[in-house]
Every structure is written in structure tokens, then in C-alpha cells.
Design a protein around this motif. Structure first.
Motif, PDB file in Angstrom:
ATOM      1  N   ASP A   1     -19.289  28.170  -1.912  1.00 19.45           N
ATOM      2  CA  ASP A   1     -20.634  28.359  -1.356  1.00 19.45           C
ATOM      3  C   ASP A   1     -20.727  27.828   0.066  1.00 19.45           C
ATOM      4  O   ASP A   1     -21.418  28.404   0.910  1.00 19.45           O
ATOM      5  N   LEU A   2     -20.000  26.772   0.371  1.00 16.71           N
ATOM      6  CA  LEU A   2     -20.025  26.200   1.717  1.00 16.71           C
ATOM      7  C   LEU A   2     -19.068  26.924   2.663  1.00 16.71           C
ATOM      8  O   LEU A   2     -19.308  26.993   3.859  1.00 16.71           O
ATOM      9  N   ILE A   3     -17.984  27.454   2.110  1.00 19.23           N
ATOM     10  CA  ILE A   3     -16.944  28.069   2.940  1.00 19.23           C
ATOM     11  C   ILE A   3     -17.231  29.544   3.199  1.00 19.23           C
ATOM     12  O   ILE A   3     -17.169  30.010   4.336  1.00 19.23           O
ATOM     13  N   THR A   4     -17.543  30.296   2.135  1.00 20.96           N
ATOM     14  CA  THR A   4     -17.700  31.749   2.267  1.00 20.96           C
ATOM     15  C   THR A   4     -19.079  32.257   1.871  1.00 20.96           C
ATOM     16  O   THR A   4     -19.379  33.423   2.061  1.00 20.96           O
ATOM     17  N   GLY A   5     -19.886  31.397   1.250  1.00 16.66           N
ATOM     18  CA  GLY A   5     -21.188  31.828   0.765  1.00 16.66           C
ATOM     19  C   GLY A   5     -21.148  32.352  -0.662  1.00 16.66           C
ATOM     20  O   GLY A   5     -22.183  32.703  -1.225  1.00 16.66           O
ATOM     21  N   ASP A   6     -19.958  32.409  -1.269  1.00 12.77           N
ATOM     22  CA  ASP A   6     -19.818  32.837  -2.668  1.00 12.77           C
ATOM     23  C   ASP A   6     -20.169  31.683  -3.602  1.00 12.77           C
ATOM     24  O   ASP A   6     -20.159  30.522  -3.199  1.00 12.77           O
ATOM     25  N   GLU A   7     -20.426  32.005  -4.851  1.00 14.74           N
ATOM     26  CA  GLU A   7     -20.715  30.976  -5.841  1.00 14.74           C
ATOM     27  C   GLU A   7     -19.427  30.239  -6.231  1.00 14.74           C
ATOM     28  O   GLU A   7     -18.366  30.871  -6.346  1.00 14.74           O
ATOM     29  N   PRO A   8     -19.495  28.937  -6.465  1.00 13.91           N
ATOM     30  CA  PRO A   8     -18.330  28.211  -6.989  1.00 13.91           C
ATOM     31  C   PRO A   8     -17.908  28.829  -8.326  1.00 13.91           C
ATOM     32  O   PRO A   8     -18.761  29.266  -9.101  1.00 13.91           O
TER      33      PRO A   8
ATOM     34  N   ASN B   1       5.263  17.855  -4.540  1.00 14.60           N
ATOM     35  CA  ASN B   1       4.075  17.449  -3.778  1.00 14.60           C
ATOM     36  C   ASN B   1       3.453  18.622  -3.027  1.00 14.60           C
ATOM     37  O   ASN B   1       2.228  18.709  -2.911  1.00 14.60           O
ATOM     38  N   ASP B   2       4.293  19.526  -2.518  1.00  9.30           N
ATOM     39  CA  ASP B   2       3.763  20.706  -1.831  1.00  9.30           C
ATOM     40  C   ASP B   2       3.012  21.610  -2.800  1.00  9.30           C
ATOM     41  O   ASP B   2       1.936  22.123  -2.486  1.00  9.30           O
ATOM     42  N   LEU B   3       3.567  21.797  -3.981  1.00  9.07           N
ATOM     43  CA  LEU B   3       2.907  22.626  -4.988  1.00  9.07           C
ATOM     44  C   LEU B   3       1.604  21.970  -5.455  1.00  9.07           C
ATOM     45  O   LEU B   3       0.584  22.646  -5.615  1.00  9.07           O
ATOM     46  N   ALA B   4       1.613  20.670  -5.646  1.00  8.77           N
ATOM     47  CA  ALA B   4       0.393  19.959  -6.052  1.00  8.77           C
ATOM     48  C   ALA B   4      -0.680  20.105  -4.983  1.00  8.77           C
ATOM     49  O   ALA B   4      -1.852  20.351  -5.298  1.00  8.77           O
ATOM     50  N   TYR B   5      -0.287  19.986  -3.719  1.00  5.58           N
ATOM     51  CA  TYR B   5      -1.241  20.157  -2.617  1.00  5.58           C
ATOM     52  C   TYR B   5      -1.813  21.572  -2.618  1.00  5.58           C
ATOM     53  O   TYR B   5      -3.025  21.762  -2.462  1.00  5.58           O
ATOM     54  N   LEU B   6      -0.963  22.571  -2.823  1.00 10.65           N
ATOM     55  CA  LEU B   6      -1.424  23.956  -2.878  1.00 10.65           C
ATOM     56  C   LEU B   6      -2.424  24.154  -4.012  1.00 10.65           C
ATOM     57  O   LEU B   6      -3.468  24.795  -3.825  1.00 10.65           O
ATOM     58  N   ILE B   7      -2.153  23.588  -5.167  1.00 10.23           N
ATOM     59  CA  ILE B   7      -3.066  23.696  -6.306  1.00 10.23           C
ATOM     60  C   ILE B   7      -4.416  23.058  -5.969  1.00 10.23           C
ATOM     61  O   ILE B   7      -5.474  23.634  -6.251  1.00 10.23           O
ATOM     62  N   VAL B   8      -4.391  21.897  -5.352  1.00  9.65           N
ATOM     63  CA  VAL B   8      -5.640  21.223  -4.991  1.00  9.65           C
ATOM     64  C   VAL B   8      -6.409  22.047  -3.963  1.00  9.65           C
ATOM     65  O   VAL B   8      -7.641  22.158  -4.050  1.00  9.65           O
ATOM     66  N   ARG B   9      -5.733  22.653  -3.017  1.00  8.31           N
ATOM     67  CA  ARG B   9      -6.420  23.494  -2.032  1.00  8.31           C
ATOM     68  C   ARG B   9      -7.034  24.731  -2.707  1.00  8.31           C
ATOM     69  O   ARG B   9      -8.116  25.178  -2.311  1.00  8.31           O
ATOM     70  N   ILE B  10      -6.383  25.274  -3.716  1.00 10.29           N
ATOM     71  CA  ILE B  10      -6.969  26.385  -4.474  1.00 10.29           C
ATOM     72  C   ILE B  10      -8.242  25.902  -5.170  1.00 10.29           C
ATOM     73  O   ILE B  10      -9.285  26.565  -5.114  1.00 10.29           O
ATOM     74  N   ILE B  11      -8.160  24.748  -5.809  1.00  6.29           N
ATOM     75  CA  ILE B  11      -9.337  24.180  -6.477  1.00  6.29           C
ATOM     76  C   ILE B  11     -10.472  24.029  -5.475  1.00  6.29           C
ATOM     77  O   ILE B  11     -11.609  24.456  -5.726  1.00  6.29           O
ATOM     78  N   GLU B  12     -10.176  23.421  -4.339  1.00  4.36           N
ATOM     79  CA  GLU B  12     -11.204  23.199  -3.322  1.00  4.36           C
ATOM     80  C   GLU B  12     -11.800  24.516  -2.821  1.00  4.36           C
ATOM     81  O   GLU B  12     -13.007  24.615  -2.604  1.00  4.36           O
ATOM     82  N   SER B  13     -10.965  25.523  -2.657  1.00 10.20           N
ATOM     83  CA  SER B  13     -11.443  26.809  -2.149  1.00 10.20           C
ATOM     84  C   SER B  13     -12.517  27.412  -3.041  1.00 10.20           C
ATOM     85  O   SER B  13     -13.494  27.980  -2.552  1.00 10.20           O
ATOM     86  N   PHE B  14     -12.356  27.284  -4.336  1.00 13.66           N
ATOM     87  CA  PHE B  14     -13.330  27.879  -5.251  1.00 13.66           C
ATOM     88  C   PHE B  14     -14.480  26.930  -5.606  1.00 13.66           C
ATOM     89  O   PHE B  14     -15.579  27.385  -5.894  1.00 13.66           O
ATOM     90  N   ILE B  15     -14.243  25.635  -5.578  1.00 10.41           N
ATOM     91  CA  ILE B  15     -15.338  24.688  -5.825  1.00 10.41           C
ATOM     92  C   ILE B  15     -16.342  24.727  -4.673  1.00 10.41           C
ATOM     93  O   ILE B  15     -17.551  24.670  -4.889  1.00 10.41           O
TER      94      ILE B  15
ATOM     95  N   ALA C   1     -14.421  23.002 -13.160  1.00  9.72           N
ATOM     96  CA  ALA C   1     -15.663  23.175 -13.926  1.00  9.72           C
ATOM     97  C   ALA C   1     -16.441  21.861 -14.001  1.00  9.72           C
ATOM     98  O   ALA C   1     -17.669  21.855 -13.901  1.00  9.72           O
ATOM     99  N   ALA C   2     -15.729  20.755 -14.162  1.00  6.84           N
ATOM    100  CA  ALA C   2     -16.394  19.448 -14.236  1.00  6.84           C
ATOM    101  C   ALA C   2     -17.103  19.125 -12.922  1.00  6.84           C
ATOM    102  O   ALA C   2     -18.245  18.645 -12.921  1.00  6.84           O
ATOM    103  N   LEU C   3     -16.449  19.398 -11.800  1.00  5.91           N
ATOM    104  CA  LEU C   3     -17.070  19.112 -10.508  1.00  5.91           C
ATOM    105  C   LEU C   3     -18.226  20.060 -10.229  1.00  5.91           C
ATOM    106  O   LEU C   3     -19.275  19.640  -9.745  1.00  5.91           O
ATOM    107  N   ILE C   4     -18.040  21.324 -10.542  1.00  2.00           N
ATOM    108  CA  ILE C   4     -19.112  22.300 -10.329  1.00  2.00           C
ATOM    109  C   ILE C   4     -20.315  21.955 -11.203  1.00  2.00           C
ATOM    110  O   ILE C   4     -21.459  22.087 -10.776  1.00  2.00           O
TER     111      ILE C   4
END
Length: 193
Positions: free
Chosen positions: A162-169, A145-159, A87-90
Motif C-alpha cells: 500500500d505504501l510502495i505501489t498503492g496495492d493492498e498488502p 544469507n543472500d537467500l534469506a535477505y531476498l525472502i525478507v525483501r519479498i515479504i516487505e514488498s507485499f506487506i 499475515a501476522a504483521l498485516i
């Protein structure tokens, strides 16, 4: 008599420029500081390095403050941190403007191994996961570390949706998805957003 500018002056000006939503340009910085570009390069590195340093200077304290203020325990706390960070980044207009203006560069600098930005966020989530595990509030089958990476990739996917799928962050989706991965009970209930 005015003091000659230093590397810290150059970085502060570049950071202010970025936070104003303007493009950070080394030639303009050099002109504004009345130094040559080679001096600026010696102080700050190339443009990509400067942008990475600016992003880290904004991201690190934001994530740290969210971690300190996060309520709850275990997976729910981790999911809240992920959602609030998203939310902070968005919500940061300068961040969204950078993503809009230079999407390929932004994604490369923020979401790949080519930059320490993602690594620092992964490391912070690994620390949070380790804290919750040490308190006995969280167990999981993945390496931390693997779980932390997965969490960050989830964050990135939704933040960056708009650039990846055209959906809103969507920060709420971040929190819900991370809660589901961490097996938080009742993930269908709204968490914080």
C-alpha cells in the motif's frame, strides 16, 4: 510510598502506547512517569531507538512462534513461515496504524540497514533455511544469507504494498512468491492463506 519508575517501566508504557495504536512521544512518556526527558533518554535512547526496540519486542516472539509451529518441510515450510509472518504483521492493527501514521519513519526503521529490525528477521530466515538444508529438504544456488535477505525483501514488498505501489498488502502473495523462488512444486495451489 510509590517506587520511583525505572527503565523497564518506561519501556512497558511505551510498548503499551504503541500497541494501543497511539503515537509514542517521549515528552508524554516523561510526563506520565514523572521523570525528566534526559532520564528517559538515558533509559531508552532517542525516539527511533525506542521504536526499534518496541518493534523487535513484538516481531521476534511472533516470528519465533510461527517458526516453531510451521508444518511441512523444505521450501514449502519456508514459504509458509513467510506467509504466516506477513499475515501476522498485516493483521496487527497497531503495526498498520504505525505504518499509516508515520510511513517514512516506519519504512526507514523496519526495512533498511539503519535498523536491526530487518537484520533480525533475515537472521531468523537464514536459520530456517540452514535447518531445511541440513535435513536435506532444500537446496539452492544462493548463499544462505543472500537467500534469506531476498525472502525478507519479498515479504516487505507485499506487506508494504500500500505504501510502495498503492496495492493492498497480501500475505498469500508472499507465500506464493517465496514458494516460487524456492522452486516448490505446484506453487499455483493455495498454500495456507
Amino acid at each position: 510510598m510509590n517506587a520511583r519508575p525505572a527503565a523497564t517501566d518506561a519501556f512497558r508504557l511505551a510498548r503499551r502506547t504503541f500497541m494501543a495504536g497511539d503515537r509514542v512521544d517521549l515528552k508524554s512518556l516523561a510526563t506520565a512517569l514523572d521523570v525528566d526527558r534526559s532520564t528517559l533518554f538515558r533509559w531508552l535512547g532517542n525516539r527511533d531507538q525506542l521504536l526499534v526496540d518496541i518493534l523487535i519486542s513484538l516481531s521476534d516472539p511472533t516470528l519465533s512462534a510461527i517458526v516453531v509451529g510451521a508444518e511441512g518441510t523444505g521450501g514449502r515450510r519456508v514459504a509458509r513461515i513467510a506467509g504466516e509472518y506477513a499475515a501476522a504483521l498485516i493483521g496487527a492493527s497497531y503495526y498498520r496504524e504505525f505504518m499509516r501514521r508515520e510511513p517514512e519513519r516506519a519504512l526507514r526503521l523496519i526495512t533498511t540497514k539503519a535498523s536491526p529490525v530487518q537484520r533480525r528477521v533475515v537472521d531468523e530466515f537464514a536459520r530456517v533455511l540452514e535447518q531445511e538444508c541440513a535435513r536435506g529438504e532444500l537446496t539452492h544456488p544462493l548463499r544462505t544469507n543472500d537467500l534469506a535477505y531476498l525472502i525478507v525483501r519479498i515479504i516487505e514488498s507485499f506487506i508494504y504494498a500500500d505504501l510502495i505501489t498503492g496495492d493492498e498488502p497480501d500475505a498469500a502473495k508472499v507465500e506464493t512468491a517465496v514458494a516460487a523462488v524456492l522452486r516448490v512444486d505446484d506453487v499455483s495451489a493455495p498454500l495456507t492463506v
